[in-house]
Design a protein around this motif. Sequence first.
Motif, PDB file in Angstrom:
ATOM      1  N   GLU A   1       0.854  -1.184   0.000  1.00 55.44           N
ATOM      2  CA  GLU A   1       0.000   0.000   0.000  1.00 55.44           C
ATOM      3  C   GLU A   1       0.885   1.227   0.000  1.00 55.44           C
ATOM      4  O   GLU A   1       1.581   1.479   0.988  1.00 55.44           O
ATOM      5  CB  GLU A   1      -0.883  -0.047   1.261  1.00 55.44           C
ATOM      6  CG  GLU A   1      -2.215   0.654   1.118  1.00 55.44           C
ATOM      7  CD  GLU A   1      -3.006   0.578   2.401  1.00 55.44           C
ATOM      8  OE1 GLU A   1      -3.969  -0.183   2.472  1.00 55.44           O
ATOM      9  OE2 GLU A   1      -2.622   1.282   3.357  1.00 55.44           O
ATOM     10  N   ASN A   2       0.870   1.976  -1.107  1.00 53.47           N
ATOM     11  CA  ASN A   2       1.708   3.177  -1.225  1.00 53.47           C
ATOM     12  C   ASN A   2       3.175   2.888  -0.898  1.00 53.47           C
ATOM     13  O   ASN A   2       3.839   3.680  -0.227  1.00 53.47           O
ATOM     14  CB  ASN A   2       1.193   4.290  -0.308  1.00 53.47           C
ATOM     15  CG  ASN A   2      -0.088   4.895  -0.821  1.00 53.47           C
ATOM     16  OD1 ASN A   2      -0.302   4.914  -2.038  1.00 53.47           O
ATOM     17  ND2 ASN A   2      -0.931   5.369   0.056  1.00 53.47           N
TER      18      ASN A   2
ATOM     19  N   LYS B   1       1.585  -1.767 -12.283  1.00 50.16           N
ATOM     20  CA  LYS B   1       0.942  -0.456 -12.183  1.00 50.16           C
ATOM     21  C   LYS B   1       1.777   0.489 -11.322  1.00 50.16           C
ATOM     22  O   LYS B   1       2.654   0.074 -10.576  1.00 50.16           O
ATOM     23  CB  LYS B   1      -0.489  -0.573 -11.675  1.00 50.16           C
ATOM     24  CG  LYS B   1      -0.646  -0.851 -10.217  1.00 50.16           C
ATOM     25  CD  LYS B   1      -2.130  -0.740  -9.811  1.00 50.16           C
ATOM     26  CE  LYS B   1      -2.322  -1.514  -8.522  1.00 50.16           C
ATOM     27  NZ  LYS B   1      -3.728  -1.555  -8.090  1.00 50.16           N
ATOM     28  N   VAL B   2       1.479   1.765 -11.498  1.00 48.26           N
ATOM     29  CA  VAL B   2       2.185   2.809 -10.764  1.00 48.26           C
ATOM     30  C   VAL B   2       1.180   3.423  -9.802  1.00 48.26           C
ATOM     31  O   VAL B   2       0.086   3.807 -10.198  1.00 48.26           O
ATOM     32  CB  VAL B   2       2.720   3.877 -11.738  1.00 48.26           C
ATOM     33  CG1 VAL B   2       3.397   5.008 -10.968  1.00 48.26           C
ATOM     34  CG2 VAL B   2       3.699   3.248 -12.715  1.00 48.26           C
ATOM     35  N   GLU B   3       1.553   3.468  -8.512  1.00 50.17           N
ATOM     36  CA  GLU B   3       0.640   3.995  -7.493  1.00 50.17           C
ATOM     37  C   GLU B   3       1.355   5.091  -6.731  1.00 50.17           C
ATOM     38  O   GLU B   3       2.328   4.806  -6.012  1.00 50.17           O
ATOM     39  CB  GLU B   3       0.254   2.840  -6.554  1.00 50.17           C
ATOM     40  CG  GLU B   3      -1.110   2.992  -5.923  1.00 50.17           C
ATOM     41  CD  GLU B   3      -1.402   1.822  -5.006  1.00 50.17           C
ATOM     42  OE1 GLU B   3      -2.208   0.964  -5.375  1.00 50.17           O
ATOM     43  OE2 GLU B   3      -0.790   1.766  -3.916  1.00 50.17           O
TER      44      GLU B   3
ATOM     45  N   ASN C   1       2.517  13.645  -9.017  1.00 51.33           N
ATOM     46  CA  ASN C   1       3.371  12.797  -9.860  1.00 51.33           C
ATOM     47  C   ASN C   1       2.737  12.662 -11.244  1.00 51.33           C
ATOM     48  O   ASN C   1       1.601  12.225 -11.361  1.00 51.33           O
ATOM     49  CB  ASN C   1       3.497  11.387  -9.276  1.00 51.33           C
ATOM     50  CG  ASN C   1       4.056  11.407  -7.872  1.00 51.33           C
ATOM     51  OD1 ASN C   1       5.174  11.836  -7.660  1.00 51.33           O
ATOM     52  ND2 ASN C   1       3.253  10.964  -6.903  1.00 51.33           N
ATOM     53  N   LYS C   2       3.465  13.020 -12.266  1.00 45.18           N
ATOM     54  CA  LYS C   2       2.988  12.839 -13.636  1.00 45.18           C
ATOM     55  C   LYS C   2       3.153  11.369 -14.015  1.00 45.18           C
ATOM     56  O   LYS C   2       4.233  10.803 -13.870  1.00 45.18           O
ATOM     57  CB  LYS C   2       3.834  13.714 -14.576  1.00 45.18           C
ATOM     58  CG  LYS C   2       3.470  13.601 -16.036  1.00 45.18           C
ATOM     59  CD  LYS C   2       2.498  14.701 -16.388  1.00 45.18           C
ATOM     60  CE  LYS C   2       2.355  14.887 -17.870  1.00 45.18           C
ATOM     61  NZ  LYS C   2       2.085  16.303 -18.178  1.00 45.18           N
ATOM     62  N   ILE C   3       2.058  10.752 -14.492  1.00 47.44           N
ATOM     63  CA  ILE C   3       2.112   9.354 -14.923  1.00 47.44           C
ATOM     64  C   ILE C   3       2.304   9.333 -16.434  1.00 47.44           C
ATOM     65  O   ILE C   3       1.444   9.821 -17.169  1.00 47.44           O
ATOM     66  CB  ILE C   3       0.806   8.607 -14.544  1.00 47.44           C
ATOM     67  CG1 ILE C   3       0.378   8.904 -13.105  1.00 47.44           C
ATOM     68  CG2 ILE C   3       0.930   7.118 -14.814  1.00 47.44           C
ATOM     69  CD1 ILE C   3       1.202   8.257 -12.051  1.00 47.44           C
TER      70      ILE C   3
ATOM     71  N   ASN D   1       4.998   5.053  -6.991  1.00 45.28           N
ATOM     72  CA  ASN D   1       5.674   3.797  -6.666  1.00 45.28           C
ATOM     73  C   ASN D   1       5.273   2.724  -7.677  1.00 45.28           C
ATOM     74  O   ASN D   1       4.094   2.451  -7.845  1.00 45.28           O
ATOM     75  CB  ASN D   1       5.261   3.294  -5.280  1.00 45.28           C
ATOM     76  CG  ASN D   1       5.548   4.302  -4.196  1.00 45.28           C
ATOM     77  OD1 ASN D   1       6.695   4.668  -3.971  1.00 45.28           O
ATOM     78  ND2 ASN D   1       4.499   4.784  -3.533  1.00 45.28           N
ATOM     79  N   LYS D   2       6.236   2.148  -8.348  1.00 43.34           N
ATOM     80  CA  LYS D   2       5.962   1.036  -9.257  1.00 43.34           C
ATOM     81  C   LYS D   2       5.729  -0.227  -8.433  1.00 43.34           C
ATOM     82  O   LYS D   2       6.539  -0.576  -7.577  1.00 43.34           O
ATOM     83  CB  LYS D   2       7.193   0.832 -10.167  1.00 43.34           C
ATOM     84  CG  LYS D   2       7.058  -0.293 -11.146  1.00 43.34           C
ATOM     85  CD  LYS D   2       6.540   0.234 -12.464  1.00 43.34           C
ATOM     86  CE  LYS D   2       6.717  -0.729 -13.587  1.00 43.34           C
ATOM     87  NZ  LYS D   2       6.988  -0.007 -14.849  1.00 43.34           N
TER      88      LYS D   2
END
Lengths: 95, 95, 95, 95, 95, 95, 95
Positions: free
Chosen positions: C50-51, D48-50, E53-55, D53-54
């Motif tokens: 989580e994060n 995925k990117v959260e 954060n730019k995705i 954070n990848k």
Amino acid sequence: MAKFKPLGDRVLVQPEPAEEKTSSGIIIPDTAKEKPQQGTVVAVGAGKVENGNKIEMSVSNGDKVLYGKYAGTEITLEGEEYLIMRESDILGVVA
Amino acid sequence: MAKFKPLGDRVLVQPEPAEEKTSSGIIIPDTAKEKPQQGTVVAVGAGKVENGNKIEMSVSNGDKVLYGKYAGTEITLEGEEYLIMRESDILGVVA
Amino acid sequence: MAKFKPLGDRVLVQPEPAEEKTSSGIIIPDTAKEKPQQGTVVAVGAGKVENGNKIEMSVSNGDKVLYGKYAGTEITLEGEEYLIMRESDILGVVA
Amino acid sequence: MAKFKPLGDRVLVQPEPAEEKTSSGIIIPDTAKEKPQQGTVVAVGAGKVENGNKIEMSVSNGDKVLYGKYAGTEITLEGEEYLIMRESDILGVVA
Amino acid sequence: MAKFKPLGDRVLVQPEPAEEKTSSGIIIPDTAKEKPQQGTVVAVGAGKVENGNKIEMSVSNGDKVLYGKYAGTEITLEGEEYLIMRESDILGVVA
Amino acid sequence: MAKFKPLGDRVLVQPEPAEEKTSSGIIIPDTAKEKPQQGTVVAVGAGKVENGNKIEMSVSNGDKVLYGKYAGTEITLEGEEYLIMRESDILGVVA
Amino acid sequence: MAKFKPLGDRVLVQPEPAEEKTSSGIIIPDTAKEKPQQGTVVAVGAGKVENGNKIEMSVSNGDKVLYGKYAGTEITLEGEEYLIMRESDILGVVA
């Protein structure tokens, strides 16, 4: 009401008694009374914690508050009726 | 109830027995009894983790708590009925 | 059950067989049996992220757990029935 | 299946063919066949990117996986049927 | 399609024309045609911003992509039909 | 439209008038007209704030934009009709 | 309205009286009047707190604002009707 401690961001409110007569003096039967939307804060929780930040409560004991018609849960403490609601259900404070 | 450990922010509550008579002495048949809304905390979880922050529990064993009518899941442990609910389902503590 | 590795915060649980008789000795036909709500953890996932924070699992193999009636997905592995559920579906651990 | 690259945390799964006979040898007509719940991972996304954070993928090509009955979207690539699903739809890996 | 700039994480896709005959040569009337699920990316947005954060976008112009049957909004630009969808509606890229 | 300032990430859009004839010259009665999906940005808000990060607006006054059929709220300012919508309701900008 | 303090990101708005005649002079009976969508801000809350960041209010006393038809809760203070709504229900400010 020092005997009840709301949890988190909850607030214990004593609703104002509903009017028993209309302005023209007609006695209102019990089921037609509008639920009161104004009351007095009688106990407040410690506030909620959001991502490690404690959010301070914005109301305190004795505040006269307005709240939505369906806000809160009715509870009975020592024969008296109270509402317990989240602070976010309170619309504002009457000065 | 040291034999059951709630997970996360859950709390094990022993509900107070429902009244079996009305105040005027009429015996209430089983299906008409109101579900109790007051009980005693008998076990608490370790607390939930939110974004890496541990949130401490606000109730502890022995606390008399109020909760909403439909809060929690009924479980039976050694023949006795308990409710297991999230701490956020508890409205407050009766001092 | 070393042959199955749950993903994320999932847990593989072997449910306890449902009672085939009532306490008065009447054999319960198959469709009337209550779904068991107690079982034993036989495999746990690596935990969810989580994060960027890894959340450790709170249960481990061999734990006797309680879970809600409709928790989890039934899967059959080598002819035996298991439930795979998220850790958050587990109510607590029976010591 | 090097020709298809799933996006984000998606996984391309080749489902196992459904059984065409029951254990007692009765041929199952097409509409009565159960949808398979086991398959083999043939392509995985980059993850995925959260919040910057990848999140690394937990499955890789060749893994035998279990998934819920209604997981994923059916797609046809060069005449063969595949399922494309999010990694979170995968219940676990059969070792 | 340099004349249209999708906003945020949106992608403009030119769907492949639906087959007008079945494999056995029967002409399909208009309403029975399946909506195409494959198309070509013709314009991409700048990407979305999440908590500062730019995705980055994962697809680019010319990519052949697969998408769910009901993905996107149909728009008409200079008499031609396109689909505009969020990148998350794209299942993967056909190499 | 300097007289109206949208709040947050809202945008004021002047929709293009709907076509009053079909291409074959038939006059369309009022209720059969399609709601326009193209318009011109005439005022933009200051942008929304997300966790303390200000998100810059991606459109500016004079941009020709496309939006979904049911996007926005119709408002009337000095007798003219406008749509006020969130920036996220805008699909893209026509160059 | 210095006597009422809205809580959090709420705003107290005095709605403009609805037109009592149509432009052709017909008197509108009470139930056919459209609810006004324009009003004047008469009190603002302190702003909401999001993850420890205080979000400043974007409107102030005396601002003429537009809001959606069903925005806010009607409250009566000293015989006058007001609407209390969240700032996010306000579409924009009329300069």
